[in-house]
Write an enzyme that holds these catalytic residues in place. Sequence first.
Site, PDB file in Angstrom:
ATOM      1  N   HIS A  60      -5.020   1.292   7.053  1.00 25.35           N
ATOM      2  CA  HIS A  60      -3.673   1.848   7.245  1.00 25.35           C
ATOM      3  C   HIS A  60      -3.426   2.974   6.236  1.00 25.35           C
ATOM      4  O   HIS A  60      -2.971   4.061   6.613  1.00 25.35           O
ATOM      5  CB  HIS A  60      -2.630   0.728   7.081  1.00 25.35           C
ATOM      6  CG  HIS A  60      -1.221   1.186   7.186  1.00 25.35           C
ATOM      7  ND1 HIS A  60      -0.426   0.901   8.280  1.00 25.35           N
ATOM      8  CD2 HIS A  60      -0.443   1.911   6.342  1.00 25.35           C
ATOM      9  CE1 HIS A  60       0.778   1.442   8.093  1.00 25.35           C
ATOM     10  NE2 HIS A  60       0.782   2.048   6.919  1.00 25.35           N
ATOM     11  N   GLU A  61      -3.732   2.713   4.961  1.00 24.22           N
ATOM     12  CA  GLU A  61      -3.508   3.738   3.928  1.00 24.22           C
ATOM     13  C   GLU A  61      -4.474   4.904   4.095  1.00 24.22           C
ATOM     14  O   GLU A  61      -4.099   6.063   3.878  1.00 24.22           O
ATOM     15  CB  GLU A  61      -3.612   3.127   2.531  1.00 24.22           C
ATOM     16  CG  GLU A  61      -2.588   2.045   2.241  1.00 24.22           C
ATOM     17  CD  GLU A  61      -1.152   2.446   2.539  1.00 24.22           C
ATOM     18  OE1 GLU A  61      -0.795   3.626   2.370  1.00 24.22           O
ATOM     19  OE2 GLU A  61      -0.373   1.570   2.961  1.00 24.22           O
ATOM     20  N   GLN A  64       2.833  10.020   1.292  1.00 21.72           N
ATOM     21  CA  GLN A  64       4.122   9.349   1.404  1.00 21.72           C
ATOM     22  C   GLN A  64       5.072   9.700   0.257  1.00 21.72           C
ATOM     23  O   GLN A  64       6.265   9.448   0.354  1.00 21.72           O
ATOM     24  CB  GLN A  64       3.933   7.833   1.478  1.00 21.72           C
ATOM     25  CG  GLN A  64       3.252   7.388   2.757  1.00 21.72           C
ATOM     26  CD  GLN A  64       3.091   5.890   2.769  1.00 21.72           C
ATOM     27  OE1 GLN A  64       2.131   5.362   2.229  1.00 21.72           O
ATOM     28  NE2 GLN A  64       4.046   5.207   3.379  1.00 21.72           N
ATOM     29  N   CYS A  87       5.401   0.228   7.924  1.00 27.48           N
ATOM     30  CA  CYS A  87       5.087   1.315   7.011  1.00 27.48           C
ATOM     31  C   CYS A  87       6.348   1.692   6.244  1.00 27.48           C
ATOM     32  O   CYS A  87       7.426   1.789   6.837  1.00 27.48           O
ATOM     33  CB  CYS A  87       4.566   2.515   7.807  1.00 27.48           C
ATOM     34  SG  CYS A  87       4.129   3.941   6.802  1.00 27.48           S
ATOM     35  N   LEU A  88       6.200   1.939   4.951  1.00 30.36           N
ATOM     36  CA  LEU A  88       7.356   2.323   4.138  1.00 30.36           C
ATOM     37  C   LEU A  88       7.966   3.647   4.602  1.00 30.36           C
ATOM     38  O   LEU A  88       9.159   3.874   4.411  1.00 30.36           O
ATOM     39  CB  LEU A  88       6.962   2.412   2.663  1.00 30.36           C
ATOM     40  CG  LEU A  88       6.520   1.094   2.011  1.00 30.36           C
ATOM     41  CD1 LEU A  88       6.050   1.336   0.583  1.00 30.36           C
ATOM     42  CD2 LEU A  88       7.619   0.050   2.059  1.00 30.36           C
ATOM     43  N   GLY A 146       0.843  -1.185   0.000  1.00 29.41           N
ATOM     44  CA  GLY A 146       0.000   0.000   0.000  1.00 29.41           C
ATOM     45  C   GLY A 146       0.877   1.233   0.000  1.00 29.41           C
ATOM     46  O   GLY A 146       2.023   1.197   0.472  1.00 29.41           O
ATOM     47  N   HIS A 205      -3.244   7.479   6.378  1.00 27.86           N
ATOM     48  CA  HIS A 205      -2.265   8.405   5.783  1.00 27.86           C
ATOM     49  C   HIS A 205      -2.937   9.646   5.196  1.00 27.86           C
ATOM     50  O   HIS A 205      -2.410  10.752   5.334  1.00 27.86           O
ATOM     51  CB  HIS A 205      -1.450   7.711   4.686  1.00 27.86           C
ATOM     52  CG  HIS A 205      -0.279   6.943   5.191  1.00 27.86           C
ATOM     53  ND1 HIS A 205       0.767   7.529   5.859  1.00 27.86           N
ATOM     54  CD2 HIS A 205       0.018   5.617   5.112  1.00 27.86           C
ATOM     55  CE1 HIS A 205       1.663   6.596   6.163  1.00 27.86           C
ATOM     56  NE2 HIS A 205       1.226   5.431   5.725  1.00 27.86           N
TER      57      HIS A 205
END
Length: 190
Positions: A146-147, A50, A104-105, A45, A150
């Site tokens: 989760h996304e 991000q 998370c990235l 994701g 963001h």
Amino acid sequence: MILPIRAFGDPILRKVGKEIDKDYPQLSELIENMFDTMNGAHGIGLAAPQIGLDIRLFIVDVSPLAEDEDYADIAGELKDFKKVFINAEILEESGQEWKFNEGCLSIPEVREDVKRKETIVIEYYDENFVKHTETFSDIRARVIQHEYDHIEGILFTDHLSPLKKKIVKGKLQKIAKGDVDVNYKMRFPK
């Protein structure tokens, strides 16, 4: 094109995303770049904040999980689950809260258990600006939540207990300074 992923501490990660319309400049190219960036970082994701954009856009691709024996019972649904979410709004969260170890990235090398509801109802536009209202459960709901966080300026670490936040604080400060080893492009705030 692979874009740098913004690291913890970047103010863009705390902004609530703005809605966009179908005339958003180079939207198709942006979505393609987001998939390239996510895949290059081995993610499932990625949200626009991000990559430095405060807009309500995120993507998910949970197809890699179809190969995971933990998801053998839903592998068929996961193998083609690749979606674009524009101007998403979660309308309802229901069911039991369940813990899952999230990462998370934007926050590499930090993984912690996060509680989320098992089922969501979400309204969104796809990449062709077709409106959908859908219900998702299982790991798909978790990745979407989760996304979605963001685009609301929320990180998974915000869901941690005060004690867990204290434990990961040092790691987060190191990430913000760029003192982390990653194998994908990142942009650090300090």
